[in-house]
Design an enzyme around this catalytic site. Structure first.
Site, short mmCIF file in Angstrom:
data_model
loop_
_atom_site.label_atom_id
_atom_site.label_comp_id
_atom_site.label_asym_id
_atom_site.label_seq_id
_atom_site.Cartn_x
_atom_site.Cartn_y
_atom_site.Cartn_z
N CYS A 240 -35.66 20.66 12.35
CA CYS A 240 -37.14 20.12 12.49
C CYS A 240 -38.07 20.73 13.88
CB CYS A 240 -36.59 18.53 14.05
SG CYS A 240 -34.70 19.26 14.82
N ASN B 273 -35.76 5.75 17.36
CA ASN B 273 -34.66 5.24 16.88
C ASN B 273 -34.65 6.14 15.88
OD1 ASN B 273 -34.79 3.18 15.13
ND2 ASN B 273 -36.60 3.38 14.39
N ILE B 274 -33.50 6.12 15.20
CA ILE B 274 -33.11 7.24 13.39
C ILE B 274 -33.81 6.15 12.71
CG2 ILE B 274 -31.48 8.88 12.41
CD1 ILE B 274 -30.71 9.81 15.79
#
Length: 205
Positions: free
Chosen positions: A140, A115-116
């Site tokens: 990241c 889920n972004i």
């Protein structure tokens, strides 16, 4: 928002390296191989590359990369993970007057169920587009999925076609490409943003 044939999108050729990919490596542009300065070896972070003028991307920098990062004259770092920033990295930022923007996007090793959060990506994009925050580094952990998704959304603002956006994403994600990330970039809504930022180049001079 989908980019259809009627959109004025630009296709940018992505030059692939002949180097082999692995879980830890990805691809490094040839111009960012380790280089020597007068005091020793400058080592870029994993998956380091220039995105556009004053915008860079990479995996998580460690202490071996600090000397290299100093050469970039960074004003800001966009960190896309929920984990606390390491103390050594915080000290480096403080010593060099670099501001940290953290956007806690959860990672997952179970694609495609990742889920972004679209609003979080939009907030991060606004930081990228703010001239006073550049030069900046986006990272990241590996510089693949979360970083690749944010860069892909920036490319939509630059009117890149989906083929070029996906090619760039896959250059870093390689066999770890996630269909959910590609789908997110395809559907990402840029209607709330103004015209593509003037700092971004649309074609080489």
């Amino acid at each position: 928002m989908r980019l259809e044939n009627g959109d004025r999108s630009t296709c940018h050729p992505i030059v692939n390296s002949s180097s082999d990919d692995d879980d830890d490596g990805g691809l490094l542009p040839e111009s960012y191989s380790p280089v020597l300065d007068g005091e020793g070896l400058l080592v870029p972070p994993l998956n380091f590359a220039m995105v556009d003028y004053g915008v860079f991307r990479s995996g998580f920098p460690d202490t071996a990369n600090f000397a290299f990062l100093q050469t970039l004259g960074l004003r800001s770092i966009i960190y896309l993970c929920p984990e606390r920033y390491p103390e050594a990295n915080v000290e480096f930022l403080n010593a060099n007057g670099i501001r940290l923007f953290q956007f806690a996007i959860e990672g997952s090793k179970e694609p495609p169920l990742v889920n972004i959060p679209e609003e979080t990506i939009k907030e991060a994009l606004r930081v990228v587009l703010d001239e006073k925050n550049r030069p900046l580094l986006i990272h990241c952990k590996r510089g693949k999925h979360r970083t690749g998704s944010l860069v892909g959304c920036l490319r939509k603002l630059q009117k890149w076609c989906l083929t070029s956006i996906f090619d760039e994403y896959q250059r870093y994600a390689a066999e770890k490409t996630r269909v959910s990330d590609l789908r997110f970039m395809e559907l990402f809504d840029i209607s709330g943003f103004k015209q593509p930022p003037t700092f971004c180049s649309h074609s080489p001079n």
